[in-house]
Design an enzyme around this catalytic site. Structure first.
Site, PDB file in Angstrom:
ATOM      1  N   ALA A   1      -7.367 -10.980 -19.193  1.00  0.00           N
ATOM      2  CA  ALA A   1      -6.856  -9.495 -18.862  1.00  0.00           C
ATOM      3  C   ALA A   1      -5.255  -9.324 -18.951  1.00  0.00           C
ATOM      4  CB  ALA A   1      -7.091  -9.047 -17.436  1.00  0.00           C
ATOM      5  N   TYR A   2      -4.490 -10.055 -19.857  1.00  0.00           N
ATOM      6  CA  TYR A   2      -3.131 -10.109 -19.848  1.00  0.00           C
ATOM      7  C   TYR A   2      -2.837  -9.406 -21.092  1.00  0.00           C
ATOM      8  CZ  TYR A   2      -2.289 -13.039 -15.881  1.00  0.00           C
ATOM      9  OH  TYR A   2      -2.112 -13.377 -14.485  1.00  0.00           O
ATOM     10  N   GLY A   3      -3.588  -8.358 -21.373  1.00  0.00           N
ATOM     11  CA  GLY A   3      -3.117  -7.935 -22.961  1.00  0.00           C
ATOM     12  C   GLY A   3      -3.347  -8.917 -24.214  1.00  0.00           C
ATOM     13  N   ASP A   4      -2.519  -8.838 -25.134  1.00  0.00           N
ATOM     14  CA  ASP A   4      -2.378 -10.033 -26.318  1.00  0.00           C
ATOM     15  C   ASP A   4      -1.896 -11.388 -25.788  1.00  0.00           C
ATOM     16  OD1 ASP A   4       0.059  -9.234 -26.033  1.00  0.00           O
ATOM     17  OD2 ASP A   4       0.109  -8.985 -28.134  1.00  0.00           O
ATOM     18  N   SER A   5      -1.640 -11.740 -24.525  1.00  0.00           N
ATOM     19  CA  SER A   5      -1.060 -12.894 -23.952  1.00  0.00           C
ATOM     20  C   SER A   5      -1.823 -14.206 -24.543  1.00  0.00           C
ATOM     21  CB  SER A   5      -1.053 -13.049 -22.331  1.00  0.00           C
ATOM     22  OG  SER A   5      -0.615 -14.183 -21.923  1.00  0.00           O
TER      23      SER A   5
END
Length: 340
Positions: free
Chosen positions: A55-59
């Site tokens: 859920a951390y974007g493109d992390s």
């Protein structure tokens, strides 16, 4: 860097873990190459645990690219269960979503296995047996090495341990709760339970989500970008406590960040504290304090400012049980509220 055993897994991890939330383009560092340099410097300094989430974007993509050629030297952790879009089945801890989500994370991370796969937030709508069954299958398949939770109440940690034992399933090896100078409630139950069951703990928010950096002062303009979204960054009670910790740090001859980090890893129930630098200078500051040891006198003074087992305010990101958010779960119908 001294290493600690992660619960009873036998995996050795550094007392500082590198959190990858700030490597997401949308909310953190937009420069992927710069993020990779930060990751490499952390690894060179001896930090061997990296924690991210789907859920951390493109992390996950950023981390995956940065670990090319260095994957075997890293304990790689990620998480599942937070919503991934509007589809109601693309979230939670059901077998259906876990099996799908792990494949997506493996692809983004460019690896064939995840060292620690964690349930990002408790899912009250899914039975813990179903969740543990799916995670156990991932361990048996070799796609996951160990499993954990995040912000799980102590009672749920115990229930999960019992269910795993009764059903012959893999048990949770770790828990990831919030812990800092300002938020110490896990000392009351979560940490003792984790120690009793041999559960490793990776605590998040050791810098109070930015309040314990020394950049936020009472009565001054708050420059944190997150301050406009989170109430706990503007809580007067927390700001009052921060001022006292700043004074204590000055007396001890330490930067506030070093005081905060040394406090979190001094607890015998804490395995690692997750740091989330956005820039190289943030990481440099934290690495400069890895050898700080707090005396009993300083720890006693900390206890006076924020008593053990208590929180100063509530973190916006903390898990709230359903009954805390839904009034109907804590109120009887009108016709059943009277004693007569």
């Amino acid at each position: 860097m001294q290493y600690r055993t992660l619960g009873r897994t036998g995996i050795k991890v550094s007392p500082y873990a590198l959190g990858a939330l700030m490597f997401a383009t949308s909310i953190g560092n937009p420069d992927h190459d710069d993020s990779a340099r930060i990751i490499h410097k952390a690894l060179d300094a001896g930090i061997n645990l990296i924690d991210t989430a789907d859920a951390y974007g493109d992390s996950e993509e950023v981390v995956g690219k940065a670990l090319k050629g260095r994957r075997d030297n890293v304990v790689l952790a990620t998480k599942v269960s937070r919503p991934m879009g509007d589809n109601p089945n693309h979230q939670g801890a059901s077998r259906r979503w876990i099996i799908t989500a792990v494949e997506n994370s493996l692809r983004r991370l460019q690896t064939d296995h995840i060292d620690l796969y964690q349930i990002h937030r408790p899912d009250p709508t899914t039975g813990i047996e179903e969740t543990l069954s799916a995670l156990s299958d991932l361990i048996h398949s070799g796609k996951v090495r160990a499993i954990g939770t995040s912000t799980m109440p102590a009672s749920d940690i115990i229930e999960a341990q019992w269910v795993a034992e009764r059903r012959g399933l893999q048990r949770f090896h770790t828990e990831q709760p919030p812990y800092s100078l300002l938020n110490r409630s896990i000392e009351r139950e979560v940490l003792p339970v984790a120690q009793r069951y041999g559960v490793g703990t990776l605590v998040w928010g050791p810098l109070g989500q930015g309040l314990l950096t020394g950049r936020v002062r009472k009565g001054r303009q708050n420059e944190l970008r997150r301050a406009g979204f989170f109430n706990h960054l503007n809580d007067e009670r927390r700001l009052d406590a921060v001022e006292q910790f700043i004074s204590l740090a000055e007396t001890a001859g330490l930067p506030l960040t070093h005081l905060a980090m040394a406090f979190t890893i001094a607890h015998p129930g804490v395995t690692s504290a997750i740091v989330g630098p956005r820039t190289m200078s943030h990481l440099d500051d934290l690495l400069a304090g890895i050898d700080v040891v707090l005396t009993d006198d300083i720890l006693d003074r900390i206890d006076e400012i924020v008593p053990p087992g208590t929180d100063v305010g509530t973190l916006d990101q903390a898990f709230q049980p359903p009954a805390m958010e839904n009034p109907s779960l804590r109120r009887r119908p009108l016709t059943a509220r009277a004693a007569a």
